[in-house]
Scaffold this motif. Structure first.
Motif, PDB file in Angstrom:
ATOM      1  N   ASP A  23      79.121  40.573  86.097  1.00  0.00           N
ATOM      2  CA  ASP A  23      79.205  41.928  85.554  1.00  0.00           C
ATOM      3  C   ASP A  23      78.779  43.004  86.543  1.00  0.00           C
ATOM      4  N   ARG A  24      78.670  42.628  87.808  1.00  0.00           N
ATOM      5  CA  ARG A  24      78.432  43.609  88.859  1.00  0.00           C
ATOM      6  C   ARG A  24      79.672  44.501  88.996  1.00  0.00           C
ATOM      7  N   GLU A  25      79.472  45.804  89.261  1.00  0.00           N
ATOM      8  CA  GLU A  25      80.614  46.692  89.422  1.00  0.00           C
ATOM      9  C   GLU A  25      81.436  46.299  90.644  1.00  0.00           C
ATOM     10  N   ALA A  26      82.769  46.394  90.499  1.00  0.00           N
ATOM     11  CA  ALA A  26      83.681  46.023  91.580  1.00  0.00           C
ATOM     12  C   ALA A  26      84.473  47.223  92.086  1.00  0.00           C
ATOM     13  N   LEU A  27      85.063  47.988  91.159  1.00  0.00           N
ATOM     14  CA  LEU A  27      85.987  49.064  91.517  1.00  0.00           C
ATOM     15  C   LEU A  27      85.658  50.319  90.725  1.00  0.00           C
ATOM     16  N   PHE A 201      73.564  41.112 105.241  1.00  0.00           N
ATOM     17  CA  PHE A 201      73.765  42.561 105.232  1.00  0.00           C
ATOM     18  C   PHE A 201      73.673  43.093 103.804  1.00  0.00           C
ATOM     19  N   PRO A 202      73.388  44.386 103.633  1.00  0.00           N
ATOM     20  CA  PRO A 202      73.319  44.934 102.274  1.00  0.00           C
ATOM     21  C   PRO A 202      74.685  44.933 101.599  1.00  0.00           C
ATOM     22  N   LEU A 203      74.666  44.863 100.280  1.00  0.00           N
ATOM     23  CA  LEU A 203      75.922  44.971  99.542  1.00  0.00           C
ATOM     24  C   LEU A 203      76.549  46.341  99.825  1.00  0.00           C
ATOM     25  N   LEU A 204      77.829  46.318 100.118  1.00  0.00           N
ATOM     26  CA  LEU A 204      78.512  47.559 100.476  1.00  0.00           C
ATOM     27  C   LEU A 204      78.858  48.372  99.236  1.00  0.00           C
ATOM     28  N   ARG A 205      78.682  49.669  99.353  1.00  0.00           N
ATOM     29  CA  ARG A 205      79.188  50.626  98.379  1.00  0.00           C
ATOM     30  C   ARG A 205      80.125  51.519  99.185  1.00  0.00           C
ATOM     31  N   HIS A 206      81.373  51.065  99.296  1.00  0.00           N
ATOM     32  CA  HIS A 206      82.311  51.627 100.266  1.00  0.00           C
ATOM     33  C   HIS A 206      83.226  52.656  99.614  1.00  0.00           C
ATOM     34  N   GLY A 228      81.438  41.204  97.421  1.00  0.00           N
ATOM     35  CA  GLY A 228      80.703  41.473  96.192  1.00  0.00           C
ATOM     36  C   GLY A 228      80.167  42.880  96.085  1.00  0.00           C
ATOM     37  N   GLY A 229      80.663  43.781  96.923  1.00  0.00           N
ATOM     38  CA  GLY A 229      80.220  45.162  96.874  1.00  0.00           C
ATOM     39  C   GLY A 229      80.997  45.978  95.864  1.00  0.00           C
ATOM     40  N   ILE A 251      76.629  56.018  98.496  1.00  0.00           N
ATOM     41  CA  ILE A 251      77.602  55.345  99.348  1.00  0.00           C
ATOM     42  C   ILE A 251      76.926  54.939 100.661  1.00  0.00           C
ATOM     43  N   ASN A 252      77.124  53.679 101.066  1.00  0.00           N
ATOM     44  CA  ASN A 252      76.538  53.235 102.328  1.00  0.00           C
ATOM     45  C   ASN A 252      77.579  52.789 103.355  1.00  0.00           C
ATOM     46  N   SER A 253      78.871  52.941 103.017  1.00  0.00           N
ATOM     47  CA  SER A 253      79.936  52.547 103.939  1.00  0.00           C
ATOM     48  C   SER A 253      81.172  53.393 103.654  1.00  0.00           C
ATOM     49  N   THR A 254      81.871  53.788 104.722  1.00  0.00           N
ATOM     50  CA  THR A 254      83.100  54.553 104.539  1.00  0.00           C
ATOM     51  C   THR A 254      83.926  54.464 105.810  1.00  0.00           C
ATOM     52  N   PHE A 255      85.136  54.992 105.747  1.00  0.00           N
ATOM     53  CA  PHE A 255      86.028  55.068 106.910  1.00  0.00           C
ATOM     54  C   PHE A 255      86.713  56.422 106.899  1.00  0.00           C
TER      55      PHE A 255
END
Length: 521
Positions: A23-27, A201-206, A228-229, A251-255
């Motif tokens: 039940d972790r958030e995915a999208l 590494f930490p779970l990504l919140r991309h 699993g981020g 947010i800890n990751s982006t492009f």
């Protein structure tokens, strides 16, 4: 795992991961927040609905979807069945659509009915008798986002095909190409994600603006889900919304592309904004000016990561933890070192490997490379040689293995905040189609907002009355606004080289000299 006697795919492994993530958030996107449990259920339900509407293992399914939150799940559903997905960009020039359809030969179509600019209705009309499904209600086919599968499994035919994808790109003439990625490409993404998880590494919140019709969008999306981020999807670029999302969602990751980075750095919304959660701020899809990178480093800290890749070889180099190193100031112009299993060689025109410091064509060997161009065996043979990908980019390696790109071998214009590639030939053909135009040549010129824009030199008939505005409108109508020249200059003749070909180097020098003269006045 999927029930039935069919071939187990990378999607089956992904769904097992989704079950572990629970039940972790995915999208997150489009007003929806989807957990991994819900994502797995929707993948299976979409696959069941697609099967009921005529999609079969081995079907070539044309997909035109921007960055909808259900897009990644649609890809997984189609691959669960064993389909070939063929992604067409919603910004595809109108005159390219027929060529794309001729090359793709789709057996089914899926489009986003919620997108008012979608090519879906046009493609539906061009594909009579082909099954059509939609994301969202009100389209020409059933709404896959509302699909349910109470049994929680998909009954697949026995002869399930291995999934594969064909992603749209363009060649030097602008003719659509379909870059073929097999299941091994996606299995490799699973492996990279497993390595990332194992590294602690930490779970990504991309936060992603890269749609699935881009190869970079495919690997970004699936890598984040397989680790699993949480993947936050946005279709539009807006600095204010970007900053607000980064702060609100930690947010800890982006492009971002260089033009996006520049706009962000110059925007007042950035003043005082909290980017302390940022772990990995990726910049790529084009060269970034060192001066602007220094500003970004000063603002965000050593979290910038330069990346370089192609549709044919998605991740080639990376330069993480970018700093303004006084001992190596030139590295702000570098793309970084080879990523993962990537091997890079710089070769001359004869294929001879060149030593460090010598410029030549960049050749790449990696398990993340493509399998060929669909329906173009000669081009495939020219580009994929003994397992090596010819990038057509010009650059060199230094003694420490850092790659520096110095030019593009293709006559390509990289424009828009999202760094889309457009090409000169289709614009030249459109201009030359005017009855009063005798010849036309187009070059890319610098633009502070979007990186590069087209600029046209046109030779007209002696008594011509056509205006600059009329020619710009002509290109806009035949292609679209992104391809329209920023300016049209009427000339008596076009310069030619010794091969009697239009000398675009001379045109670029002419444009630069005019700009320098203007600065000096």
């Amino acid at each position: 795992m999927t029930d039935g006697p069919g071939h187990a795919t990378y999607v089956d492994r992904a769904l097992d991961l989704f079950a572990d993530f629970g039940d972790r958030e995915a999208l997150v996107g489009g007003g929806r927040r989807i957990t991994y449990t819900e994502a797995a259920a929707l993948v299976r339900a979409m696959a069941a609905a697609l099967t009921r509407h005529g999609v079969r293992p081995g079907s070539a399914v044309l997909v035109t979807v921007a960055n909808a939150v259900e897009g990644p799940l649609l890809q997984l559903a189609l691959h669960l069945i064993g389909c070939r997905t063929m992604w067409v960009a919603p910004v595809t020039a109108r005159r390219e659509v027929d060529e794309f359809l001729r090359r793709a030969r789709p057996d089914a179509l899926v489009y986003d009915a919620r997108d008012p600019a979608s090519l879906g209705p046009e493609l539906t009309a061009a594909l009579p008798g082909v099954p059509v499904c939609c994301l969202g209600p009100g389209g020409a086919g059933p709404d896959l986002t509302a699909a349910t599968d109470p049994a929680g499994s998909v009954a697949l035919p026995a002869a399930v095909r291995a999934p594969e994808s064909f992603l749209q790109t363009s060649g030097t003439t602008g003719t659509p190409k379909l870059v073929h990625h097999t299941e091994s490409f996606y299995a490799q993404i699973l492996t990279l994600a497993a390595d990332f998880r194992a590294a602690g590494f930490p779970l990504l919140r991309h936060l992603s603006h890269s749609p699935m019709w881009l190869a970079s969008g495919q690997i970004t999306t699936l890598f984040n889900l397989f680790t699993g981020g949480v993947l936050f999807l946005r279709d539009d670029w807006d600095p204010v919304a970007f900053v607000a999302t980064v702060q609100r969602e930690r947010i800890n990751s982006t492009f971002v592309t260089p033009p996006m980075l520049y706009e962000l750095l110059d925007h007042p919304a950035l003043v005082g904004a909290d980017f302390s959660a940022m772990f990995m701020f990726n910049v790529g899809a084009g060269p970034a000016a060192p001066a602007r990178l220094r500003q970004a480093i000063a603002r965000f800290g050593p979290v910038l990561r330069i990346v370089y890749g192609l549709s044919e070889a998605v991740v080639i180099t990376a330069l993480p933890g970018l700093i303004d190193d006084p001992e190596h100031p030139q590295r702000l112009r570098s793309c970084g070192r080879p990523y993962g299993d990537v091997r890079i060689e710089i070769r001359d025109d004869d294929g001879t490997v060149l030593p460090p410091g010598r410029d030549g064509e960049v050749w790449v060997h990696t398990r993340l490379s493509f399998a060929g161009y669909h329906g173009q065996p000669e081009l495939t043979a020219q580009t994929l040689v003994d397992g090596w990908v010819r990038t057509r980019d010009i650059g060199h390696l230094d003694d420490d293995g850092f790659l520096y790109l110095v030019d593009r071998a293709h006559d390509m214009i990289v424009t828009h905040r999202r760094n889309w590639a457009i090409f000169c030939r289709p614009i030249e053909d459109a201009l030359a189609g005017h009855p009063q135009v005798r010849a036309a040549a187009v070059i890319g010129v610098p633009d502070e907002t979007v990186g590069e824009v087209p600029y046209a030199y046109v030779v007209t008939a002696p008594d011509a009355t056509v205006t600059e505005a009329e020619l710009i409108d002509l290109v806009t109508a035949e292609l679209n606004e992104m391809w329209a020249p920023a300016g049209v200059e009427f000339v008596d003749r076009l310069p030619v080289n010794r091969s009697v070909k239009v000398d675009k180097r001379a045109l670029r020098a002419q444009y630069a000299a005019r700009g320098a003269a203007a600065v000096g006045t």
